[in-house]
Design a protein around this motif. Structure first.
Motif, PDB file in Angstrom:
ATOM      1  N   VAL A  60       8.712 -16.636   7.823  1.00 30.60           N
ATOM      2  CA  VAL A  60       9.542 -17.860   7.995  1.00 30.60           C
ATOM      3  C   VAL A  60      10.617 -17.661   7.316  1.00 30.60           C
ATOM      4  N   ASN A  61      10.717 -17.009   6.398  1.00 25.69           N
ATOM      5  CA  ASN A  61      12.023 -16.816   5.341  1.00 25.69           C
ATOM      6  C   ASN A  61      12.930 -15.514   6.176  1.00 25.69           C
ATOM      7  N   TYR A 138       4.593  -7.167   4.289  1.00 25.53           N
ATOM      8  CA  TYR A 138       5.887  -6.788   4.737  1.00 25.53           C
ATOM      9  C   TYR A 138       7.214  -7.865   4.160  1.00 25.53           C
ATOM     10  N   SER A 139       8.035  -7.084   3.574  1.00 28.15           N
ATOM     11  CA  SER A 139       9.263  -7.835   3.025  1.00 28.15           C
ATOM     12  C   SER A 139      10.114  -8.604   4.006  1.00 28.15           C
ATOM     13  N   ASN A 212       2.922   0.542  10.437  1.00 24.43           N
ATOM     14  CA  ASN A 212       2.504  -0.422  11.548  1.00 24.43           C
ATOM     15  C   ASN A 212       3.222  -1.583  11.878  1.00 24.43           C
ATOM     16  N   ILE A 213       4.512  -1.562  11.580  1.00 19.93           N
ATOM     17  CA  ILE A 213       5.243  -2.788  11.960  1.00 19.93           C
ATOM     18  C   ILE A 213       6.350  -2.423  12.959  1.00 19.93           C
ATOM     19  N   GLU A 261      10.780   1.083   0.095  1.00 21.41           N
ATOM     20  CA  GLU A 261      10.150   0.001  -0.675  1.00 21.41           C
ATOM     21  C   GLU A 261       8.671   0.007  -0.535  1.00 21.41           C
ATOM     22  N   HIS A 262       8.079  -0.636  -1.659  1.00 18.29           N
ATOM     23  CA  HIS A 262       6.554  -0.322  -1.618  1.00 18.29           C
ATOM     24  C   HIS A 262       5.961  -1.344  -0.603  1.00 18.29           C
ATOM     25  N   ILE A 263       4.879  -1.339   0.021  1.00 18.31           N
ATOM     26  CA  ILE A 263       4.362  -2.099   0.749  1.00 18.31           C
ATOM     27  C   ILE A 263       3.079  -2.487   0.218  1.00 18.31           C
ATOM     28  N   PRO A 264       2.882  -3.674  -0.395  1.00 18.62           N
ATOM     29  CA  PRO A 264       1.419  -4.088  -1.062  1.00 18.62           C
ATOM     30  C   PRO A 264       0.573  -4.194   0.284  1.00 18.62           C
TER      31      PRO A 264
END
Length: 279
Positions: A60-61, A138-139, A212-213, A261-264
Motif C-alpha cells: 500500500v505504501n 519485501y521493502s 522471487n519478486i 538490502e536484507h529480505i526478512p
C-alpha cells in the motif's frame, strides 16, 4: 505502463516451517497457528499481527491499489485477516484459488498458481502486475521499483548478496542470476554448485540473487505459464522455469533492477522471533 496490482502467492504447504516447530521455544498459541495455517498468517511484531499484514502494508505504501491473494480453497483464515478491524487499507483485495488437478494430492506449483489467478481474473492478462511470495517481507522501495516505467515488458529485482544477513550456506540455496552487461536477465540458476558461483558475479564482484519478486506483462508471460514443463524432481510447474523459457524465446524481455538490502523471510520457526520489533 500502469501497474497497480500485486499478486501474492500464499497457497503453499509451509512444510519446512511446520517441521521446525518442535525444536523452538515459541509459545503454544503461535505454534498452533503455524501448524494449522500458512506461515504468512503467523502473528509477529509488537502488535501481534499476521506476517502478511506487514507485506500488504508495504505494498500500500508503494502505491498498489489491488491485491490478489492466491490461496488454497481452505482460505477462511485469509478472509478473516482481510476483514479484521485493524485491516483498514484503502485497496481492493481479491482471492484466487489454486485448485489441485484431478489425480494429484498437492498443488501443481507456482507457475500453475499464477496461471490460475490470471484465468480467474482475465483483466490481468491485458495489463502489468507484480508477483511475489507471501513469506518474504519485501521493502516499499523494491515494490515501488517494479511499478516504475522501464525499457522491457517484464522485470525482476536482482538482489546483491552482500546486502543479505543470511549465511553463505543459505544464500547458495537461492537462485543466482545470469545478467547481461546491459542489464537483462539471461538465466536463473537454481541452487548453483559452490564452484560455479564465481562466474555469475557482476562487474562489481557482486553475486546477484532472485528472491522471487517479478513484474510481468500478462499478455507476454501467460503462454509460458500455460506451457511450463513439470520439474523432473518435484513434478510441479515452477515460475522460475516459466521465466527461463520466456527469456530464452524472447531475449531482452526482462530487465533486472538492482537492489542491496536484507529480505526478512519466514522459512523456519526460528525466523519468527526476528520480527519481534515490527510495529
Amino acid at each position: 505502463m500502469k501497474n497497480e496490482s500485486l499478486i501474492i502467492m500464499v497457497g503453499g504447504a509451509s512444510s519446512r516451517m511446520k517441521r521446525s516447530l518442535e525444536s523452538t521455544t515459541l509459545d503454544e498459541s503461535t505454534k498452533k497457528i503455524a501448524t494449522a495455517h500458512h506461515k504468512s498468517l503467523i502473528p509477529v511484531g509488537k502488535n501481534n499481527r499476521p506476517f502478511l499484514y506487514y507485506l500488504i502494508e508495504n505494498a500500500v505504501n508503494a502505491g498498489y491499489k489491488k491485491i490478489f491473494l492466491i490461496t488454497s480453497p481452505e482460505n477462511k483464515a485469509f478472509h478473516d485477516l482481510v476483514n479484521a478491524d485493524y485491516f483498514s487499507f484503502d485497496l481492493s483485495v481479491r482471492f484466487a484459488i489454486q485448485h489441485i488437478p484431478h489425480g494429484r494430492e498437492k498443488p501443481l506449483g507456482t507457475a500453475d498458481a499464477l496461471q490460475q489467478c490470471l484465468d480467474q481474473y482475465p483483466e490481468l492478462k491485458e495489463g502489468y502486475f507484480t508477483v511475489c511470495n507471501g513469506d518474504n517481507l519485501y521493502s516499499v522501495g523494491a515494490l515501488k521499483d517494479l511499478k516504475a516505467d522501464r525499457n522491457a515488458p517484464n522485470a525482476l529485482i536482482s538482489y546483491g548478496s552482500s546486502g543479505f544477513e543470511f549465511t553463505d550456506e543459505r544464500i547458495l540455496k537461492f537462485a543466482v542470476m545470469d545478467i547481461s552487461s546491459d542489464g537483462f536477465l539471461q538465466g536463473i540458476i537454481e541452487k548453483p554448485e559452490s564452484g560455479e558461483v564465481e562466474k555469475y558475479k557482476d562487474e562489481t564482484n557482486e553475486l546477484r540473487v532472485s528472491m522471487n519478486i517479478f513484474s510481468f506483462s500478462g499478455e507476454q508471460v501467460y503462454p509460458f505459464l500455460e506451457n511450463c514443463p513439470l520439474d523432473k524432481v518435484r513434478s510441479e510447474k515452477e515460475l522460475p522455469k516459466a521465466v527461463a523459457n520466456l527469456i530464452k524465446e524472447l531475449p531482452k524481455s526482462m530487465v533486472c533492477i538492482p537492489r542491496s538490502e536484507h529480505i526478512p523471510d519466514l522459512t523456519a520457526a526460528g525466523d519468527i522471533r526476528l520480527f519481534k520489533n515490527l510495529e
